[in-house]
Design a protein around this motif. Sequence first.
Motif, PDB file in Angstrom:
ATOM      1  N   THR A   1       7.687  -0.530   2.125  1.00  0.00           N
ATOM      2  CA  THR A   1       6.609  -1.023   1.302  1.00  0.00           C
ATOM      3  C   THR A   1       5.406  -0.826   2.008  1.00  0.00           C
ATOM      4  O   THR A   1       3.911  -0.600   1.723  1.00  0.00           O
TER       5      THR A   1
ATOM      6  N   ALA B   1       1.745   1.284   2.088  1.00  0.00           N
ATOM      7  CA  ALA B   1       0.791   0.992   1.511  1.00  0.00           C
ATOM      8  C   ALA B   1      -0.219   1.141   3.043  1.00  0.00           C
ATOM      9  O   ALA B   1      -1.937   1.476   2.041  1.00  0.00           O
TER      10      ALA B   1
ATOM     11  N   MET C   1      -3.451   3.213   1.143  1.00  0.00           N
ATOM     12  CA  MET C   1      -4.986   2.618   1.871  1.00  0.00           C
ATOM     13  C   MET C   1      -5.840   4.014   3.123  1.00  0.00           C
ATOM     14  O   MET C   1      -7.713   4.390   2.671  1.00  0.00           O
TER      15      MET C   1
ATOM     16  N   GLN D   1      -6.950   6.785   1.070  1.00  0.00           N
ATOM     17  CA  GLN D   1      -8.313   6.181   0.568  1.00  0.00           C
ATOM     18  C   GLN D   1      -9.123   6.002   1.184  1.00  0.00           C
ATOM     19  O   GLN D   1     -10.777   5.668   0.425  1.00  0.00           O
TER      20      GLN D   1
ATOM     21  N   LEU E   1      -4.875  -6.836   1.751  1.00  0.00           N
ATOM     22  CA  LEU E   1      -4.661  -5.767   0.352  1.00  0.00           C
ATOM     23  C   LEU E   1      -3.245  -5.181   0.245  1.00  0.00           C
ATOM     24  O   LEU E   1      -2.762  -4.859  -1.261  1.00  0.00           O
TER      25      LEU E   1
ATOM     26  N   GLU F   1      -1.233  -7.826  -2.566  1.00  0.00           N
ATOM     27  CA  GLU F   1      -2.140  -7.752  -3.334  1.00  0.00           C
ATOM     28  C   GLU F   1      -1.601  -7.164  -4.114  1.00  0.00           C
ATOM     29  O   GLU F   1      -1.639  -6.510  -5.783  1.00  0.00           O
ATOM     30  N   HIS F   2      -1.822  -5.743  -3.962  1.00  0.00           N
ATOM     31  CA  HIS F   2      -1.055  -4.168  -4.741  1.00  0.00           C
ATOM     32  C   HIS F   2      -0.484  -3.980  -4.413  1.00  0.00           C
ATOM     33  O   HIS F   2       0.241  -2.720  -5.410  1.00  0.00           O
ATOM     34  N   TYR F   3       0.139  -4.488  -2.738  1.00  0.00           N
ATOM     35  CA  TYR F   3       2.225  -3.126  -3.487  1.00  0.00           C
ATOM     36  C   TYR F   3       3.019  -4.224  -3.360  1.00  0.00           C
ATOM     37  O   TYR F   3       4.110  -3.506  -2.967  1.00  0.00           O
TER      38      TYR F   3
ATOM     39  N   THR G   1       4.328  -6.598  -6.472  1.00  0.00           N
ATOM     40  CA  THR G   1       4.405  -6.578  -7.264  1.00  0.00           C
ATOM     41  C   THR G   1       4.921  -8.169  -7.001  1.00  0.00           C
ATOM     42  O   THR G   1       4.446  -9.663  -8.092  1.00  0.00           O
TER      43      THR G   1
ATOM     44  N   LYS H   1       5.938 -11.281  -5.693  1.00  0.00           N
ATOM     45  CA  LYS H   1       5.403 -12.614  -4.980  1.00  0.00           C
ATOM     46  C   LYS H   1       6.907 -13.589  -4.255  1.00  0.00           C
ATOM     47  O   LYS H   1       6.405 -13.651  -3.324  1.00  0.00           O
TER      48      LYS H   1
END
Length: 250
Positions: free
Chosen positions: A199, A203, A207, A210, A218, A221-223, A225, A227
Amino acid sequence: MDYIILDIEFNGRKFASEHPMEVIEIGAVRLDSSLQYKDEFSSLIKPIYFSTLNSFIKKKTGIPQEDIDIAARFPKVITAFQTWLDQSEDGVLLLTWGGEDMKRIIQDIRMHKMDDSYWMAATYFDLLKGVLRARGLSNDISVEGAMALLGLEPSGSAHRALDDAKMTAEIFRAIFSDLDFGRSQHYKDTFSNARERKTVKVAIKAMTSQKIVPTWELVVEHYFTDKATLADPRKVAELQEYFAAQVGRR
């Protein structure tokens, strides 16, 4: 120094369970410093959980259920194995095919509330990684695959601990001069799993593609899910270290 080529088999399960898989067989071959055979160790182990072998394990290993039923428990076998290892007066280097054998042995030692210091201090060399480095390979191969690669003739029964140890010993002899023993190591506890590390890697790649500067915050927060998977601070520290290493490679 003697070389101990070690192999284990462990039981399995067909369903999710809180109970661990356990070592059910230990096999090992002792070679002297000239790579000559000295002796061997072999023992079955009766596990606490899943003591009835499922069909997959019985087919894979060929271990008869009746032999497991009368086998000694892990504490007795591992104590006998350590005594056997200590017969090498000038010390030993353990050789394993991958890192799973050391992990499983230490897991069972801890499960039985035994002292793990002997095994945490033991020096071992991952022969699988040694073969991959020596031959410039990137994908893992089986013992049988390595035998074929090196032009060696397999013998015995695959997935029986002693027979696998004997075949691994032949691989060791064949590629000995190409191995970097500076990569010998001690067992290190890991708290993350392969999926979690993947993961992090995915990630960072996403990133970067992009044109976003990857940060640990980050990634979380985004990868991640769920926690709850990051509740253990030891896991977080390990994944942060892995994140930093992956970013450093780019």
